[in-house]
Enzyme design. Structure first.
Site, PDB file in Angstrom:
ATOM      1  N   ILE A 121       3.264   3.814  15.186  1.00  0.00           N
ATOM      2  CA  ILE A 121       4.806   3.420  15.145  1.00  0.00           C
ATOM      3  C   ILE A 121       5.300   3.916  16.300  1.00  0.00           C
ATOM      4  O   ILE A 121       6.302   3.265  17.250  1.00  0.00           O
ATOM      5  CB  ILE A 121       5.386   4.095  13.699  1.00  0.00           C
ATOM      6  CG1 ILE A 121       7.009   3.400  13.728  1.00  0.00           C
ATOM      7  CG2 ILE A 121       5.468   5.606  13.969  1.00  0.00           C
ATOM      8  CD1 ILE A 121       7.106   2.116  13.481  1.00  0.00           C
ATOM      9  N   SER A 151       0.523  15.756  19.758  1.00  0.00           N
ATOM     10  CA  SER A 151      -0.209  15.056  18.756  1.00  0.00           C
ATOM     11  C   SER A 151      -1.493  15.486  18.662  1.00  0.00           C
ATOM     12  O   SER A 151      -2.173  16.026  19.596  1.00  0.00           O
ATOM     13  CB  SER A 151      -0.304  13.499  19.269  1.00  0.00           C
ATOM     14  OG  SER A 151      -1.072  12.589  18.187  1.00  0.00           O
ATOM     15  N   ARG A 152      -2.103  15.596  17.236  1.00  0.00           N
ATOM     16  CA  ARG A 152      -3.587  16.180  16.988  1.00  0.00           C
ATOM     17  C   ARG A 152      -4.695  15.151  17.532  1.00  0.00           C
ATOM     18  O   ARG A 152      -5.763  15.574  17.927  1.00  0.00           O
ATOM     19  CB  ARG A 152      -3.522  16.313  15.553  1.00  0.00           C
ATOM     20  CG  ARG A 152      -2.641  17.456  15.085  1.00  0.00           C
ATOM     21  CD  ARG A 152      -2.851  17.503  13.393  1.00  0.00           C
ATOM     22  NE  ARG A 152      -2.760  16.249  12.765  1.00  0.00           N
ATOM     23  CZ  ARG A 152      -2.637  16.122  11.541  1.00  0.00           C
ATOM     24  NH1 ARG A 152      -3.325  17.221  10.670  1.00  0.00           N
ATOM     25  NH2 ARG A 152      -2.553  15.211  10.746  1.00  0.00           N
ATOM     26  N   LYS A 200      11.605   7.316   9.526  1.00  0.00           N
ATOM     27  CA  LYS A 200      11.447   7.349   7.912  1.00  0.00           C
ATOM     28  C   LYS A 200      10.260   7.304   7.398  1.00  0.00           C
ATOM     29  O   LYS A 200       9.114   6.820   8.098  1.00  0.00           O
ATOM     30  CB  LYS A 200      12.138   5.973   7.562  1.00  0.00           C
ATOM     31  CG  LYS A 200      11.644   4.676   7.972  1.00  0.00           C
ATOM     32  CD  LYS A 200      10.540   4.302   6.999  1.00  0.00           C
ATOM     33  CE  LYS A 200       9.602   3.200   7.327  1.00  0.00           C
ATOM     34  NZ  LYS A 200       8.566   3.181   6.628  1.00  0.00           N
ATOM     35  N   ASP A 254       6.236   3.282   1.419  1.00  0.00           N
ATOM     36  CA  ASP A 254       6.650   3.491   2.761  1.00  0.00           C
ATOM     37  C   ASP A 254       7.053   2.289   3.293  1.00  0.00           C
ATOM     38  O   ASP A 254       8.205   2.527   3.858  1.00  0.00           O
ATOM     39  CB  ASP A 254       5.289   3.644   3.556  1.00  0.00           C
ATOM     40  CG  ASP A 254       5.453   4.053   4.836  1.00  0.00           C
ATOM     41  OD1 ASP A 254       5.928   5.288   5.342  1.00  0.00           O
ATOM     42  OD2 ASP A 254       5.320   3.098   5.851  1.00  0.00           O
TER      43      ASP A 254
END
Length: 314
Positions: free
Chosen positions: A19, A41-42, A95, A173
């Protein structure tokens, strides 16, 4: 609507997944209100940006930031948002804004105490037909609503194991996008009555759901969600009233009144409009946290019958 400060807001992005790459990064790059300064970010990095493994290291060792945009899965967003708010950063959240209603309420309180903006974004509300639909329905009596949100998980969420794990929301979702639209356009509040939630035998979150809701005037609202739709995908909301019928299709991009398509402004996309809204909220020292779509999902889990289905694998 643009940021009126002399310089753009210095932004960090948290979570560099699908996303973020598909929607957030292009919207940020096109905006004069923001300049991307860092990413956390991992499992991924961005070219030409300082990259960090966590928000904590980004805040401690990274460049100075005014705001962050959180694009991670809902589980764990509470910790990320809390760290950003405690550091005095304005926060925009993809979201759904959290894994639970209570954690977002706590974030709202913390943001108020810290004097920073918290924006729980609902991108589908920025679809081209939503404002016009709200205006048309404002003075009408709704008698029935039918929502069909049916898509192929393998196309839209390929290999995203988290979405069917506990706290991943499953088919809700995408389904929460529909609820974000109907809570924005309907003149009355929605109430969840009953439902059936279908969960694969090897998963924790649903692959399909049928939820019965109603309006205070007892008008029925039916929500039909399916993550296994192949072929033509369906994101439609049909609203019958005592004086005509409204139909939103393609996730709110197209609007029909009594069968005739309305001419809409399609120039600005959903995510550019979200970032315009975020900039305006920061400028005006306001927050925007509408919990109604998330509350409806929580209510659906509370009152629905859970049904086991065959195992699902990507």
């Amino acid at each position: 609507m643009t940021n009126t400060s002399a310089k753009p807001l210095r932004l960090g992005i948290i979570g560099v997944g699908k996303i973020a790459r598909d929607q957030h990064l292009p919207a940020i790059a096109a905006s004069s209100d923001f300049i991307l300064m860092a990413a956390a970010s991992r499992h991924a990095t961005l070219d030409d940006q300082p990259n960090f493994a966590s928000i904590e290291t980004m805040l401690a060792d990274g460049p100075q930031l005014d705001a962050v945009s959180i694009c991670t899965p809902p589980g764990g967003r509470d910790r990320i948002a809390r760290a950003a708010i405690a550091a005095g950063k304005h926060v925009m959240i993809e979201k759904p804004p959290g894994a639970t209603v209570s954690e977002v309420v706590a974030l709202q309180q913390l943001a108020s105490e810290q004097g920073v903006t918290l924006f729980a974004s609902w991108h589908s509300r920025e679809a081209a037909g939503v404002d016009a639909a709200r205006n048309w329905l404002a003075q009408r009596i709704v008698t029935r609503v039918a929502i069909h949100w049916r898509e192929d998980i393998r196309v839209w969420h390929p290999g995203q194991e988290w979405i069917l794990a506990a706290g991943g929301f499953g088919v809700f979702d995408p389904g929460i996008n529909a609820l974000s639209i109907v809570t924005a356009i309907l003149p009355q509040a929605l109430i969840v009555e009953s439902g059936t939630i279908v969960v694969p035998a090897n998963r924790a979150s649903p692959i399909a759901a049928q939820i019965a809701l109603r309006l205070p005037n007892d008008a029925p609202v039916q929500l039909d969600l399916d993550f296994l739709q192949t072929g033509k995908q369906s994101w439609t909301i049909a609203v019958e009233t005592t004086s005509g019928t409204l139909l939103l299709t393609e996730g709110g991009k197209r609007l029909f009144i009594d069968g005739a398509e309305e001419i809409l402004d399609l120039d600005t996309g959903e995510y550019p409009r979200l970032y315009e809204r975020f900039s305006a909220l920061v400028r005006d020292r306001q927050s925007d946290v509408d919990l109604r779509p998330l509350q409806l999902v929580a209510d659906a889990f509370l009152v629905s019958r859970h049904k086991r289905a065959v195992s699902f694998d990507f």
